[in-house]
Every structure is written in C-alpha cells, then in structure tokens.
Design an enzyme around this catalytic site. Structure first.
Site, PDB file in Angstrom:
ATOM      1  N   ASP A  49      11.665  53.845  41.189  1.00  0.00           N
ATOM      2  CA  ASP A  49      11.255  54.478  39.939  1.00  0.00           C
ATOM      3  C   ASP A  49      11.997  53.755  38.807  1.00  0.00           C
ATOM      4  O   ASP A  49      12.859  52.908  39.048  1.00  0.00           O
ATOM      5  CB  ASP A  49      11.543  55.989  39.940  1.00  0.00           C
ATOM      6  CG  ASP A  49      10.675  56.720  38.910  1.00  0.00           C
ATOM      7  OD1 ASP A  49      10.073  56.046  38.051  1.00  0.00           O
ATOM      8  OD2 ASP A  49      10.608  57.957  38.951  1.00  0.00           O
TER       9      ASP A  49
HETATM   10  C1  BGC Z   1       8.649  58.480  36.229  1.00  0.00           C
HETATM   11  C2  BGC Z   1       7.546  57.906  37.093  1.00  0.00           C
HETATM   12  C3  BGC Z   1       6.711  56.947  36.292  1.00  0.00           C
HETATM   13  C4  BGC Z   1       7.619  55.867  35.746  1.00  0.00           C
HETATM   14  C5  BGC Z   1       6.887  54.818  34.965  1.00  0.00           C
HETATM   15  C6  BGC Z   1       9.427  57.401  35.483  1.00  0.00           C
HETATM   16  O1  BGC Z   1      10.230  57.956  34.508  1.00  0.00           O
HETATM   17  O2  BGC Z   1       9.511  59.237  37.037  1.00  0.00           O
HETATM   18  O3  BGC Z   1       6.768  58.947  37.610  1.00  0.00           O
HETATM   19  O4  BGC Z   1       5.694  56.429  37.081  1.00  0.00           O
HETATM   20  O5  BGC Z   1       8.574  56.453  34.904  1.00  0.00           O
HETATM   21  O6  BGC Z   1       6.447  55.273  33.746  1.00  0.00           O
END
Ligand code: BGC
Length: 714
Positions: free
Chosen positions: A267
């Site tokens: 993530d």
């Molecule tokens: C979130 C993810 C997301 C990623 C990209 C993160 O903060 O937890 O779910 O896909 O950002 O935007």
C-alpha cells in the site's frame, strides 16, 4: 513464444537497475514530471500511480490526465533502453465517469451478475482514459461501522464477500484480460485490515489463524480463483507484524498455499511505514523485509529503488528473489496486453446504457428498513413536503473514493422527486424549514433527507459514535413534533445506529451513497416505480457500544443466542441495551410480502466420502409472492454445525438467490450444499468437513426460521 519464455528472454537483456525499476511505482504530477521522465528513460520505473496524495479518496484529485499517461508511455516505449511499457494504476473503486453505489451498498444488491455488469462498464470508461490497473476490489471483511473504510468493502459476511469478489474481479478483467477494455484488478488490503481495534484506521489487529482463514481470507481466495492480477498488502499491524513484512502471510499463504500467480504491491508507503511500526530500523531494512516477504512492487516510497541494488550486491537479497518479483510484474504486463496496446484506448461507450446500469445498481442497493402502516410507496394524491440537509446535495451522493465522477451527472434528491411528482413541495433551503412550516402543517407526510458527507467515511475517516448525528436527530424531533408522519431517507456511507431515532420515523429508506443515480433511485422507490429489494450486508447496531456485532458468531456458554433472542430475566448481554441488533444481516423489506413453504432436502444424510466425490445436499422450498405487487426477494440459506472440533458460527450464509415474482407467483428455489459449503479450516488449518448434525435455515434474512436437519456420516 509463451509469456514465460518471453519474460526469460527479456530478463537476460535487463540490467540490475532495470530489473529493480520494474518494482518501483511512483506518482507523477506536473511538478515532478521531468524527474519522472528521466527515471523512465533510465528504466527506473515500472508503474505510475495516478494519484497525487496518500489519501486520494479524500483529497480533490485532478481528473485522469490521459495526455500525460500517453506522453509518459511514449517516453517508456521510445526512449528507455528496452521499451518496456509502464503500468498505469488508479483507484477506480466504484466508478469512473459513471459512478456506481459504494461497494458496501453494491453488496446489498445480493445480485452478483448486476454488479459484474456495472464493473464492466466502469472498466471500459477507465481504459479509455488510459488506466490499466485499478486498486480494487477492497475485500476486507468488516464487522465495525466505526471504521470509515467499511464502506469500500463487501460487508461482514465471507460468503457474500466471495461472491462479490468474483464478480468484481471478472467485471474489471473481462473474459480476456488482454482485451483493450479491461483493467487489472487488485484485491486489497491483504489481510485483516477490517478487524482493527476500535475501528481505528492504521491501527492494529489480533486475529487467530482460525478466524483469519475462515473469515478474512475467504474473499481473497475467491478473487485469486477468479484470476485477480494483483494483491495489495495492508497498512496495519497484524499479530505483532505487518502484512508487508510477513513472509508467512505473503509468500507462504498467499503465493504458495493459495497459488496466487500475479504480483503483490505494497500500500502507499506501507514498506517505509514498517519503520514507524517499529518493525524495521531504517528504509533499507524495510526494503529487505518486504521483498523477502514477497511484496513485489513498492508503492510510492522508493525503498526498493534506493536500496535493492545494494541488497543484491551484498548478497542479502538473492538474484532469484529479485527475478521472481520482476517476472510476476512482467507477467501481468504481458497478460493484460500492455505490449500490444500500451496507450489509452478508444472504445465507443454507450453512456446512457452505463447510466441505466448504474440506476439498476442503485435501485437494488437501497434497503427499506421500516414501513409502518405501509406509508410507502407514496401515492401521488398525497400532499408531500421534502426537506433535509441532503435534499440539494450532489457530491455526497457519489460517496468517497470517486476521483473522476462527474457531479453534473448527478441529480439532487429534490430534482429527482420533482421529476417524478411535480406537485411535491420542496423546501427552498435544506435546513431553514421554518419557511415552509405552513406547507408542513398541511402535508400528509414529510420526506426528510438525512446523511453524511463523503468525508465522514473512507480512509482515515473513522467515528467513535455511529449514531445519527445529534443535529440531525434534533432536527427530526422538531419536525416530528408537528405531528406529521416522517419518511427518513438516509444517505450514509456506513451503517448507523438508529435505536433512538427510529421511533420518530414512520418509514426508513437506507439509500447509502449510491453514486450517479442515487437521487433517481430514491424518487423511484418512494413513489413505487421501483420496489425496494436491497438486503443488509452488515448488521445495523442499536448503539455504538454494541459494536462489534455480527450475525455469524459462535454460541455463547450462557447467553445462548444473544444476536438472535432477547430474554426478560435480565440475562441479556448488556444491562443498558438489548442484545439483538436493530436490523440483522440480510434484512430488508419490500412493498410486497413473500412466503416460504415446503422446505425439503434430498438426501438428508451423506458421508464425507460422498461429499468428497461431489455429492451435494439439495435444499428446496417454494417461494411465493403473497402481496399485491411484483417484487424481488433474496432467499437466503444458512448453516449451523451443532457440534464440531471448533466452535462454529450459529448461522453462516451458504447460498442466496434473488428472484422476481409477480403477485401470487410461486417459484421453486434450490440451494446445493456440498463439501465446499460444509468445510472449514480446523485448528490445524486443514480444510475439513466433520461428521455430525447440521441445522439448515432458509428465509428472508439471518433470522430465517424454516429449519431442517441434515447429517454427515464419517
Ligand atoms: C489506500 C489504498 C489505495 C492507495 C492508493 C492508500 O492510502 O489505503 O486503498 O489504493 O492509497 O491511492
């Protein structure tokens, strides 16, 4: 040449830096564009994330910059030594230009085929803009409406979660991933992110292997079976480690045991955050832990870009480990046709069809929770006033995690109501209802549109109180005092606790944040053009203190069935609250009624050997529409193992079917339960069916009372 041979040939020509480059994902905006291009020219970037901040679901984002995507892709293809295409990823969570209901609401449709069609539409829209990879579906089972991100998920139930996982992945990825109108999907957030203490985002969870496998893993297994291209590791701390550093979770369980053959992405900065979690000393160690765990791509923190070379050169990371990750990433690039069609595509889009599908999705997502005196549907003869803080709202109705959705396409609830029933009286301002006191006094009923903004749910948007916001509660009390029946339309992301507010409302339509067509669906349902058919994918608690409360809990040693029955003898779970939820899992009313009769099962006994050979219990019942309008019912089948080596849930959903029936029409419904449905992971993490007696229930929600017993012989 097959894909793996192509990759082998390519690997032979790649320098160490270029290999590491494939594992690096960064975001690009106008400010860092030249720097990013330079990295692309040197083969130091494998993927671009189309987001400019860490919480792009909350922050305003620019619309997908298709021209920039194509320009960067051209740089990769024409100016980098090997011309490997970049993979462009974006959070296309529940819509692109057309916005479907938030995923939790889509689960409430209990209509997987419809959901799949919806996701096919948004994949086509996004592919046309140059997006090739979406960070969805979010498959974190959640039993906690305090957690803002429960709205992005499939709800509390693993079985419903597996069905939704399958169709969302297939909707995004199409029948042939190499087609131009597909998006590579990403099952996230692996794993147990929905179970954090207190619903606190970025927090921590303790989950036994038993619960992890039987509850949290199931939707991920289904996504893998459906061919999901990628999996994202979660942010939180789990059982004393973090998924991005856990070789057991990523390499052993996900890749080896479940056979996941795509690639794993971290993530946003979840590798670097191993330092804040106290799991890594520094960025280099964070990179080492993550790559050894099996995380193939580093999202946004350049730990791999900065340290993998040294880690490989000093022998701390083997070339084999690096090759494994590069291979997985290139495999997905080949599989999704990036080498054939690297640029944005131009597939003709039938926008009005997309809108119709979005409308069907929102029609079927909304849940009628209460309908006293059959006040709904409203007759056009009635004098109705509509009022409320969300009456003129557009953006909130789209929900969180909408990056490209067009607000202009959304009609407010006010406009949608007016369109269906021109004589309805709308208050001129959502809150200053004194203006229309005279109208309210003459009204037969008042529609009050309540809800929350998109920023009250989603990432980092948890709540300690999930009751109706106090000012909205005070508001309905004031209107109620005027003595008119109130119809509450609730436009919230998450389930809310309405025990106190519920008595003030004669009817409650839970409308969620249902995307582009929210307003139209509300109007269609209130005026009876559409008969509501949504069912709750998550339990609605009476008050915040009941959380976590979920239907598939095991029996207790004393308060036997606390979710299912109340006692009068003071033996309830709490002194200050009843034991049961306000609305249980699977619940939802219709404008008609259904009856279930003649429940039977054939055979009533099978041996484990027969189950292993593919024999099934065939459960059938007659479902009849006994009301006077056509409606859709979600017939649900639940299972309970009476005695097992492990405490099993009192009820577990094992099948559902959504049927439309005309008045008095009767249809036969059937469910087949075989090894897969009866099995669970035991204390040794083995997938087993144990002999014994099982109760089966078929009905309209998890309180279904039509019961049968089946037995499994050794
Ligand atoms: C979130 C993810 C997301 C990623 C990209 C993160 O903060 O937890 O779910 O896909 O950002 O935007």
């Amino acid at each position: 040449m097959d894909i793996l041979s192509k990759i082998k040939t390519l690997l032979n020509t790649m320098s160490l830096k270029e290999k590491i480059g494939q594992l690096n994902q960064e975001s690009c905006d106008m400010e860092n564009m030249e720097l990013i291009k330079e990295r692309i020219r040197h083969g130091q970037l494998g993927s671009v994330i189309l987001a400019t901040s860490a919480t792009s679901g909350n922050d305003e984002q620019r619309k997908t910059p298709t021209d920039i995507i194509n320009e960067l892709q051209r740089t990769a293809l024409k100016e980098s030594p090997l011309g490997i295409p970049l993979l462009f990823g974006r959070d296309v969570i529940h819509g692109h230009k057309t916005v479907l209901p938030i995923p939790l609401a889509l689960s409430a449709t209990f209509h997987p085929e419809l959901v799949k069609t919806g996701y096919r539409c948004i994949a086509q829209e996004a592919a046309n803009d140059g997006i090739q990879w979406t960070f969805a579906p979010m498959l974190d089972i959640s039993r906690d409406p305090r957690w803002g991100r429960c709205i992005e998920g499939v709800g509390e139930d693993p079985y419903l979660g597996t069905k939704m996982a399958e169709v969302i992945v297939k909707g995004f990825q199409g029948d042939n991933p190499a087609d131009k109108d597909t998006l590579a999907a990403c099952a996230k957030h692996y794993i147990g992110y929905g179970a954090m203490d207190g619903g606190r985002d970025y927090g921590q969870a303790e989950i036994s292997d038993y619960t992890l496998r039987n509850i949290y893993l199931r939707p991920f297994q289904s996504a893998i079976k459906s061919g999901v291209a990628t999996v994202m590791t979660a942010f939180h701390e789990l059982n004393g480690t973090a998924p991005s550093a856990s070789r057991y979770l990523v390499h052993d369980l996900l890749k080896e045991e479940l056979g996941f053959d795509g690639f794993v992405v971290s993530d946003w900065a979840s590798i670097e955050q191993l330092i804040s979690q106290g799991i890594a000393r520094d960025r280099q160690q964070a990179a080492e832990l993550a790559i050894k765990a099996g995380v193939d791509m580093d999202m946004s923190c350049r730990c791999y870009a900065d340290y993998l070379e040294e880690l490989v050169n000093t022998g701390r990371i083997s070339m084999e480990t690096l090759h494994e990750s590069v291979t997985r990433i290139l495999y997905i690039k080949y599989k999704f046709g990036l080498f054939e069609h690297p640029y944005s595509t131009h597939i003709p889009i039938n926008s009005s069809r997309h809108r119709e599908i979005a409308k069907s999705c929102s029609d079927e997502s909304m849940v009628l929770l209460k309908n006293q005196n059959h006040i709904l549907p409203l007759s056009p003869q009635k004098r109705i006033v509509a009022i409320g803080p969300l009456l003129y709202e557009k953006r909130a109705l789209l929900g969180n995690w909408v990056l490209d959705g067009d607000e202009e396409q959304v009609s407010t609830v006010a406009n949608a109501l007016k369109k269906i029933h021109p004589n309805i009286i709308l208050t001129s301002s959502p809150y200053l209802w004194e203006d229309c006191l005279p109208d309210i006094r003459k009204a037969d009923a008042v529609i009050v549109v309540l809800g929350e903004s998109k920023k009250m749910s989603g990432e980092a948007n948890s709540l300690a109180h999930v009751e109706l916001p106090p000012e909205q509660f005070a508001y309905i009390k004031r209107i109620h005092a005027l003595g008119k029946p109130l119809i509450g339309v609730m436009c919230f992301g998450r389930p809310i606790a309405m025990e106190e507010a519920e008595p003030y409302l004669e009817a409650i339509l839970y409308a969620w944040h249902c995307g582009t067509c929210t307003g139209e669906s509300i109007a269609s349902i209130l005026y009876g053009e559409v008969n509501p058919s949504g069912k709750l994918p998550m339990t609605f608690p009476r008050c915040t203190g009941q959380i976590p409360i979920y239907y598939n809990h095991p029996a207790s040693s004393r308060h036997e069935y606390f979710y299912y029955t109340e006692t009068d003898n003071g033996a309830n779970t709490y002194h200050d609250c009843r034991s049961t939820p306000l609305y249980p899992f699977g619940y939802g009313l219709s404008y008609t009624q259904f009856s279930y009769r003649n429940l039977s099962v054939e055979p009533s006994c099978l041996s484990i050997k027969e189950l292993l050979a593919g024999k099934t219990f065939r459960i059938s019942a007659a479902l009849q529409n006994i009301g006077n309008c056509t409606g859709k019912e979600v017939a649900q089948c639940y299972l309970h193992a009476r005695a097992s080596s492990m405490a099993r849930p009192l009820r577990e959903l094992k099948g559902f079917v959504k049927k439309e029936l005309a008045p008095l029409e009767e249809q036969q419904i059937t469910f087949q339960l075989g090894y897969k449905e009866l099995a669970f992971y035991n204390a040794q993490s083995k997938w087993v069916v144990e002999p014994g007696l099982f109760d089966l229930y078929v009905g309209t929600d998890c309180y279904a009372s039509n019961a049968l017993v089946i037995s499994v012989k050794p």
